[in-house]
Write an enzyme that holds these catalytic residues in place. Structure first.
Site, short mmCIF file in Angstrom:
data_model
loop_
_atom_site.label_atom_id
_atom_site.label_comp_id
_atom_site.label_asym_id
_atom_site.label_seq_id
_atom_site.Cartn_x
_atom_site.Cartn_y
_atom_site.Cartn_z
N THR A 1 26.86 20.29 -44.21
CA THR A 1 26.27 19.90 -42.92
C THR A 1 25.27 18.76 -43.13
O THR A 1 24.43 18.52 -42.26
CB THR A 1 25.55 21.10 -42.25
OG1 THR A 1 24.63 21.66 -43.20
CG2 THR A 1 26.52 22.15 -41.77
N ARG B 1 25.63 15.10 -45.32
CA ARG B 1 26.30 13.82 -45.14
C ARG B 1 27.59 13.83 -45.98
O ARG B 1 27.61 14.36 -47.10
CB ARG B 1 25.43 12.66 -45.62
CG ARG B 1 24.28 12.31 -44.69
CD ARG B 1 24.74 11.68 -43.38
NE ARG B 1 23.61 11.26 -42.55
CZ ARG B 1 23.01 12.00 -41.61
NH1 ARG B 1 23.43 13.23 -41.37
NH2 ARG B 1 22.01 11.53 -40.92
N GLU C 1 33.04 8.75 -41.49
CA GLU C 1 32.83 9.15 -40.11
C GLU C 1 32.78 7.95 -39.16
O GLU C 1 32.15 6.94 -39.54
CB GLU C 1 31.45 9.84 -40.08
CG GLU C 1 31.43 11.14 -39.37
CD GLU C 1 30.08 11.81 -39.52
OE1 GLU C 1 29.82 12.40 -40.58
OE2 GLU C 1 29.31 11.73 -38.56
N HIS D 1 30.50 16.51 -36.52
CA HIS D 1 29.07 16.20 -36.73
C HIS D 1 28.23 16.73 -35.56
O HIS D 1 27.61 15.95 -34.83
CB HIS D 1 28.85 14.70 -36.93
CG HIS D 1 27.53 14.39 -37.59
ND1 HIS D 1 27.33 13.30 -38.40
CD2 HIS D 1 26.33 15.04 -37.57
CE1 HIS D 1 26.08 13.28 -38.82
NE2 HIS D 1 25.45 14.34 -38.34
N GLY E 1 26.10 19.57 -36.10
CA GLY E 1 25.18 20.54 -36.69
C GLY E 1 23.84 20.63 -35.96
O GLY E 1 23.24 21.69 -35.87
C1 DGY Z 1 20.45 13.29 -38.17
O1 DGY Z 1 19.71 13.03 -37.21
O2 DGY Z 1 20.25 12.88 -39.30
C2 DGY Z 1 21.58 14.21 -37.92
O3 DGY Z 1 22.55 14.12 -38.89
C3 DGY Z 1 22.20 14.04 -36.57
O4 DGY Z 1 22.82 15.26 -36.33
#
Ligand code: DGY
Length: 334
Positions: free
Chosen positions: A244, A246, A275, A296, A298
């Protein structure tokens, strides 16, 4: 603030209504009401005139783009926790401050990590799809139908024990998992004790011994393909991997190959190397019930997004009041 002095703020994506309303009140805000991702040229054009850029993880703010910024642009107040999409060092060289929105995504992202662990081990999406897509395939309960893998009593190896990793560990402990972690630094003894956590200085050794691997570190040059083909090969064939954080932290092609060869049991992914493009082999594995894929999401809660917006606003206000913004991202960190 008089309207003349209001900073010109360019927001690259649609934000929650409450955040946009407040931004309009406080700033000379250019919004993106229909949420069409901005092209590089559009960003470059905006950066020539605005005082503040509010990008998200979908905007790549690299050195070449920063070179297009006019001298008036002094702040990038990113609507994101991660800042791997921004060349923070190049921004600093141009005298541009970068801020982010830490802390407010921690619990939501940890929830989604546990959701993926459950979904992969207990075959949640497969089960749900049978009832909605192939209801005729269900002949009723059977002792050998839809068997997954138990979670209670297994070992989780958390890669990156920062705020999100620690929140994952707290939840995982409640699910009966024993906590193992690898981190640049050992966490404080009180947290280790609370979580009954085992610290592994050697990532390799931890990977070889756990049932579930959870990726919770930031994406930096040092973590690019941290979970390399060599390290993936250390995993047990019954283990699963959940990401969750990168996509580029895992060598995605190597992971796909291991899944196809049944050398790991499954994966739960919310993030991807290229992505929003998804490797078609992953889709195939998802259709075979081997992996669970999410787009994406999460941190995607309305509460979290409003909290992120509040942080962006506070960072901009503090900066234009002449103070150091609370969530400044220091160069040399990514
Ligand atoms: C971030 O803000 O870094 C997150 O990955 C977005 O969900």
């Amino acid at each position: 603030m008089t309207s003349k002095k209001r900073p010109r703020v360019y927001i690259t994506r649609k934000l929650p209504d409450a955040v946009e309303t407040r931004m309009r009140e406080l700033f000379d805000a250019e919004l993106n009401i229909d949420d069409t991702p901005r092209s590089r040229d559009e960003l470059a054009a905006a950066m020539k005139t605005v005082d503040v850029l509010v990008p998200t993880v979908t905007d790549r703010i690299d050195e070449a783009l920063l070179a297009e910024a006019g001298p008036q642009m002094k702040l990038i107040a990113s609507f994101s926790n991660g800042t791997d999409h921004i060349d923070v060092d190049a921004a600093a060289k141009r005298g541009i401050t970068v801020t982010n929105t830490p802390n407010v995504l921690t619990e939501d992202t940890a929830d989604m990590t546990l959701a993926l662990i459950l979904a992969v081990n207990r075959r949640l999406t497969e089960g749900a799809q049978i009832l909605t897509e192939k209801p005729g395939d269900w002949g009723g309960w059977s002792p050998t139908w839809m068997l997954g893998r138990r979670i209670w009593g297994k070992r989780i190896g958390i890669v990156g024990m920062g705020r999100i990793g620690t929140a994952v560990a707290r939840r995982a402990k409640a699910f009966g998992l024993s906590i193992h972690y690898h981190n640049r630094k050992r966490v404080n003894p009180a947290t280790e004790e609370e979580l009954e956590a085992t610290y592994w200085d050697s990532l390799d050794q931890m990977l070889a011994r756990v049932d579930i691997v959870s990726i919770n570190c930031p994406s930096t040059p040092a973590t690019f393909h941290l979970i390399s083909a060599r390290r993936l090969a250390l995993l047990q064939p019954t283990s699963i991997i959940v990401n969750t954080a990168r996509g580029d932290i895992i060598d995605e092609a190597a992971m796909i190959q291991l899944l196809r060869d049944n050398r790991i049991a499954g994966a739960g992914l919310d993030v991807y190397q290229n992505e929003p493009a998804i490797n078609p082999k992953l889709i195939k594995l998802a259709n075979q019930g081997r992996v669970v894929l999410l787009p994406h999401m999460g941190s995607a809660t309305i509460e979290g997004r409003i909290d992120m917006g509040d942080k962006v606003i506070i960072n901009i206000r503090t900066f234009f009041d002449g103070h150091r913004p609370p969530n400044r991202v220091l160069p040399g960190r990514n």
